[in-house]
Design a protein around this motif. Sequence first.
Motif, PDB file in Angstrom:
ATOM      1  N   TRP A  99     -54.377 -70.527  37.227  1.00 27.90           N
ATOM      2  CA  TRP A  99     -55.650 -70.908  37.835  1.00 27.90           C
ATOM      3  C   TRP A  99     -55.460 -71.396  39.276  1.00 27.90           C
ATOM      4  O   TRP A  99     -56.331 -71.179  40.131  1.00 27.90           O
ATOM      5  CB  TRP A  99     -56.358 -71.964  36.994  1.00 27.90           C
ATOM      6  N   LEU A 100     -54.351 -72.048  39.555  1.00 29.27           N
ATOM      7  CA  LEU A 100     -54.056 -72.448  40.929  1.00 29.27           C
ATOM      8  C   LEU A 100     -54.025 -71.226  41.832  1.00 29.27           C
ATOM      9  O   LEU A 100     -54.577 -71.236  42.944  1.00 29.27           O
ATOM     10  CB  LEU A 100     -52.712 -73.190  40.985  1.00 29.27           C
ATOM     11  N   ASN A 101     -53.415 -70.133  41.369  1.00 28.75           N
ATOM     12  CA  ASN A 101     -53.347 -68.905  42.158  1.00 28.75           C
ATOM     13  C   ASN A 101     -54.724 -68.276  42.313  1.00 28.75           C
ATOM     14  O   ASN A 101     -55.074 -67.764  43.386  1.00 28.75           O
ATOM     15  CB  ASN A 101     -52.394 -67.910  41.501  1.00 28.75           C
ATOM     16  N   ILE A 102     -55.545 -68.335  41.248  1.00 30.86           N
ATOM     17  CA  ILE A 102     -56.900 -67.789  41.333  1.00 30.86           C
ATOM     18  C   ILE A 102     -57.730 -68.573  42.351  1.00 30.86           C
ATOM     19  O   ILE A 102     -58.448 -67.988  43.176  1.00 30.86           O
ATOM     20  CB  ILE A 102     -57.559 -67.811  39.938  1.00 30.86           C
ATOM     21  N   PHE A 103     -57.643 -69.899  42.325  1.00 27.06           N
ATOM     22  CA  PHE A 103     -58.372 -70.716  43.303  1.00 27.06           C
ATOM     23  C   PHE A 103     -57.874 -70.444  44.719  1.00 27.06           C
ATOM     24  O   PHE A 103     -58.658 -70.385  45.660  1.00 27.06           O
ATOM     25  CB  PHE A 103     -58.239 -72.203  42.965  1.00 27.06           C
ATOM     26  N   ARG A 104     -56.563 -70.296  44.854  1.00 26.00           N
ATOM     27  CA  ARG A 104     -56.016 -70.001  46.183  1.00 26.00           C
ATOM     28  C   ARG A 104     -56.606 -68.695  46.713  1.00 26.00           C
ATOM     29  O   ARG A 104     -57.034 -68.608  47.864  1.00 26.00           O
ATOM     30  CB  ARG A 104     -54.496 -69.897  46.094  1.00 26.00           C
ATOM     31  N   TYR A 105     -56.638 -67.682  45.849  1.00 18.41           N
ATOM     32  CA  TYR A 105     -57.047 -66.337  46.271  1.00 18.41           C
ATOM     33  C   TYR A 105     -58.544 -66.270  46.589  1.00 18.41           C
ATOM     34  O   TYR A 105     -58.951 -65.703  47.601  1.00 18.41           O
ATOM     35  CB  TYR A 105     -56.703 -65.341  45.159  1.00 18.41           C
ATOM     36  N   TYR A 106     -59.375 -66.872  45.721  1.00 10.90           N
ATOM     37  CA  TYR A 106     -60.814 -66.728  45.865  1.00 10.90           C
ATOM     38  C   TYR A 106     -61.479 -67.864  46.641  1.00 10.90           C
ATOM     39  O   TYR A 106     -62.630 -67.730  47.052  1.00 10.90           O
ATOM     40  CB  TYR A 106     -61.475 -66.626  44.484  1.00 10.90           C
ATOM     41  N   VAL A 107     -60.782 -68.989  46.831  1.00  7.64           N
ATOM     42  CA  VAL A 107     -61.411 -70.150  47.460  1.00  7.64           C
ATOM     43  C   VAL A 107     -60.639 -70.624  48.684  1.00  7.64           C
ATOM     44  O   VAL A 107     -61.124 -70.515  49.821  1.00  7.64           O
ATOM     45  CB  VAL A 107     -61.577 -71.310  46.440  1.00  7.64           C
ATOM     46  N   PHE A 108     -59.446 -71.141  48.477  1.00  8.44           N
ATOM     47  CA  PHE A 108     -58.775 -71.870  49.555  1.00  8.44           C
ATOM     48  C   PHE A 108     -58.158 -70.964  50.616  1.00  8.44           C
ATOM     49  O   PHE A 108     -58.019 -71.371  51.765  1.00  8.44           O
ATOM     50  CB  PHE A 108     -57.714 -72.808  48.964  1.00  8.44           C
ATOM     51  N   GLU A 109     -57.810 -69.730  50.253  1.00 11.88           N
ATOM     52  CA  GLU A 109     -57.261 -68.804  51.243  1.00 11.88           C
ATOM     53  C   GLU A 109     -58.063 -67.505  51.244  1.00 11.88           C
ATOM     54  O   GLU A 109     -57.540 -66.436  51.544  1.00 11.88           O
ATOM     55  CB  GLU A 109     -55.781 -68.535  50.949  1.00 11.88           C
ATOM     56  N   PHE A 110     -59.344 -67.627  50.912  1.00 17.75           N
ATOM     57  CA  PHE A 110     -60.188 -66.440  50.804  1.00 17.75           C
ATOM     58  C   PHE A 110     -60.318 -65.738  52.149  1.00 17.75           C
ATOM     59  O   PHE A 110     -60.540 -66.364  53.186  1.00 17.75           O
ATOM     60  CB  PHE A 110     -61.578 -66.825  50.292  1.00 17.75           C
ATOM     61  N   GLU A 111     -60.178 -64.404  52.125  1.00 20.47           N
ATOM     62  CA  GLU A 111     -60.376 -63.566  53.298  1.00 20.47           C
ATOM     63  C   GLU A 111     -61.226 -62.373  52.899  1.00 20.47           C
ATOM     64  O   GLU A 111     -61.337 -62.027  51.719  1.00 20.47           O
ATOM     65  CB  GLU A 111     -59.031 -63.083  53.854  1.00 20.47           C
TER      66      GLU A 111
END
Length: 337
Positions: free
Chosen positions: A289-301
């Motif tokens: 889930w940390l990776n999912i949040f990173r991908y879709y939220v915190f490092e979203f491009e």
Amino acid sequence: MLKIENSVRSINNLRPDSIPEDLLTSTEPLLLKGLVADWPIVQAAERSVKTVDQYLRQFYRGATIGAFFSPPESGGRIFYNEDMSGFNYQPVMLKLDQVLDEIHRHRADDLPPTIYVGSTTVDTCLPGFRLINDINLDNFDPLVSIWLGNQARIAAHFDSPDNIACCVAGQRRFILFPPDELENLYVGPLDMTPAGQPLSLVDFHKPDFAKFPRFKQALQRAQLAELEAGDAIFIPSMWWHHVESLEKFNVLINYWWKRNPEFMGDPKHVLNHALLSIRDLPAAQRKAWLNIFRYYVFEFEENSVSHIPENRRGVLSEMNDSIARKLRAQLLSNINR
């Protein structure tokens, strides 16, 4: 008193009707020397405590306000009681003139009770005050509040909005920490707080370094600002700040504003939901889930979803009021199951 090596950067010669836009988007705190020195309330405070008291009363029209009363042994610290089962103050609802009378009744006391009024909307409490005591934030829609009382200490906490706090009577001391000092500030409960924001449990007047050893690391990055009447401080969103009013009568006016659209939700709700749904998962799932949040939220491009047709991206599209309403409806449906 703690020894703070670093000072908040100071800026002089600003006017309250023309604050530069780049200042209002700074990621570092700024001491705005003399920003509101020409306000009539500051001029009144320079003459005497009695004069500024009378100045405030002329705008008051009888609204009831919230206040905190804490016994003399609290030393001005608005905080928890000894075993953290409650708080060391009594909340009361009073008229502003009653609060002012009580402050002045104890002005000669060597060890007075703490009397503290926080975050009270100026336009409701003192209608007309801002017609001649205001700063220009036309590009935003700030919440403008008054804080007053005698000598009080508010533990280090953060606020989500950006903030300009104007010292208009007395003196204030701010000690600030960057947002990433969280783990070194020993923050207390999230769901039982004096005013809604979690607080550092460290007593800045007598820090217990045996109990809170990492606080020494936080102090290395702390910044100090001491405000005289007429000075202001810009506090960026999410910066931790400990606030102390230093005289027997103090008044502060602050401006809070958010740079995000109104349709966006409060991140604190996401934290609460994550505590409910993610924190106690098995470690491997939390990592996923940390990776999912990173991908879709915190490092979203943009290229994170460029493989999906634009008209099929749904809630992954650029956020707007319509998508925000859809997400809220889904969340309510899922939570109220």
